[in-house]
Design an enzyme around this catalytic site. Structure first.
Site, PDB file in Angstrom:
ATOM      1  N   HIS A  54      59.289 -15.581  -3.973  1.00 21.61           N
ATOM      2  CA  HIS A  54      60.331 -14.675  -3.448  1.00 21.61           C
ATOM      3  C   HIS A  54      60.119 -14.350  -1.967  1.00 21.61           C
ATOM      4  O   HIS A  54      60.934 -14.682  -1.113  1.00 21.61           O
ATOM      5  CB  HIS A  54      60.345 -13.365  -4.241  1.00 21.61           C
ATOM      6  CG  HIS A  54      60.579 -13.512  -5.703  1.00 21.61           C
ATOM      7  ND1 HIS A  54      61.750 -13.993  -6.233  1.00 21.61           N
ATOM      8  CD2 HIS A  54      59.781 -13.231  -6.773  1.00 21.61           C
ATOM      9  CE1 HIS A  54      61.675 -13.996  -7.553  1.00 21.61           C
ATOM     10  NE2 HIS A  54      60.490 -13.546  -7.907  1.00 21.61           N
TER      11      HIS A  54
HETATM   12  C1  BDR Z   1      60.023  -8.848  -5.394  1.00 22.26           C
HETATM   13  O1  BDR Z   1      59.335  -7.903  -6.213  1.00 22.26           O
HETATM   14  C2  BDR Z   1      57.963  -7.988  -6.007  1.00 22.26           C
HETATM   15  O2  BDR Z   1      57.272  -7.961  -7.219  1.00 22.26           O
HETATM   16  C3  BDR Z   1      57.705  -9.222  -5.199  1.00 22.26           C
HETATM   17  O3  BDR Z   1      56.608  -9.035  -4.312  1.00 22.26           O
HETATM   18  C4  BDR Z   1      58.987  -9.442  -4.447  1.00 22.26           C
HETATM   19  O4  BDR Z   1      59.006  -8.728  -3.230  1.00 22.26           O
HETATM   20  C5  BDR Z   1      60.709  -9.852  -6.285  1.00 22.26           C
HETATM   21  O5  BDR Z   1      61.649  -9.223  -7.100  1.00 22.26           O
END
Ligand code: BDR
Ligand code: CA
Length: 293
Positions: A235
């Site tokens: 992500h």
């Molecule tokens: C986002 O949520 C967090 O757990 C990750 O680091 C990322 O920024 C993904 O939904």
């Protein structure tokens, strides 16, 4: 280009930061931390550990310890109790800076020419919302914000339509949407397509580069938290990737608001630039290259 990275490391935050720190033409002026994947003291320590691994003296400023108007709800299941999946990192070379995260953002923005500093947001948008409230003149000097968060047409990851970063602090996200800053949002619709599998982990390890090897171990830890998955989404690395390689992403204008109850993105009044498409192979290749040079 000067950049502030606002972050809650976090496995994928760490990979994103290592990638960004590996690009000398991007001047990472500071890391500001926020409570999100795990509590503020741990995200702040982790930011320092990531800088130590990268052998940089980038200052780390602790930001908001809790979201606006709701309780923190960390993601220990994915990122582990240390926030970095138990992967071995060196300890920070320096303690966090004395100035808090929001104060540091304001000071950096006022010390640089207007529209010369970018803000990369890898976690809940609490610090940016506080900056808008406490130092609007500084916030207006931001060149652009690139944030990972939300789910538009895609299902959520903490609710049917809710994504973690937005749902952790929906009030902050709503304030940021309403501010009308130059803003690009990278939702799950794009980030879920940029995936790492075991072949990718091997390619990272085979480079022999410290940032790539650490990223391989972080992705491996991500797998440990999700039995049976063949690949894991990257992500947060999409944020510096969009900055470095805009041609890899398809941005669309969408009219969106934040549902304050669920943290979901809903059809609404704010025109937001949203990354709805990505050249996933190109993004993976760029990340591999950037982590290994
Ligand atoms: C986002 O949520 C967090 O757990 C990750 O680091 C990322 O920024 C993904 O939904
Ligand atoms: Ca994050």
């Amino acid at each position: 280009m000067s950049i502030i990275i606002d972050t809650d490391p976090g496995i994928d935050d760490a990979i994103a930061i290592l990638y960004a720190l590996n690009h000398p033409e991007q001047d990472i002026t500071a890391l500001t931390t926020v409570a999100g994947n795990i509590g503020l003291s741990v995200t702040t320590r982790n930011a320092g550990r990531i800088c130590a691994l990268a052998q940089v003296d980038t200052p780390v400023h602790a930001g908001a310890a809790a979201p606006l108007g709701k309780e923190a709800n960390p993601e220990l299941g994915i990122h582990g109790t240390d926030g970095l999946g138990g992967v071995v990192f060196p300890e920070p070379l320096f303690p966090p800076a004395s100035e808090d995260g929001v104060g540091a953002m304001a000071a950096i923005l006022m010390a640089h020419p207007p529209q010369s500093v970018d803000l990369f947001c890898l976690g809940p948008l609490t610090n940016l919302a506080l900056l808008l409230e406490q130092a609007p003149e500084a916030a207006n000097r931001i060149r652009r914000v690139i944030a990972m968060g939300g789910a538009v047409d895609e299902p959520g990851n903490v609710g049917p339509k809710a994504e973690f970063n937005i749902a952790h602090d929906p009030h902050a996200a709503a304030a940021v949407f309403a501010a009308g800053l130059p803003f690009a949002l990278i939702p799950l619709d794009a980030t879920r397509k940029v995936r790492a599998d075991q072949t990718y982990i091997k390619a990272l390890r085979d480079t022999g580069a410290p940032a790539a090897i650490a990223s391989a171990e972080l992705i491996n830890a991500y797998f440990a938290a999700t039995n049976g998955a063949e690949s894991r989404p990257l992500h947060d690395p999409c944020v510096p990737l969009l900055a470095q390689h805009p041609e890899l992403f398809r941005l669309e204008d969408r009219k969106l608001s934040v549902d304050l109850e669920t943290g979901a993105l809903v059809a609404g009044e704010h025109t937001i630039k949203v990354a709805m498409g990505v050249n996933a192979d190109g993004a993976r290749a760029a990340l591999l290259h950037g982590l290994s040079c």
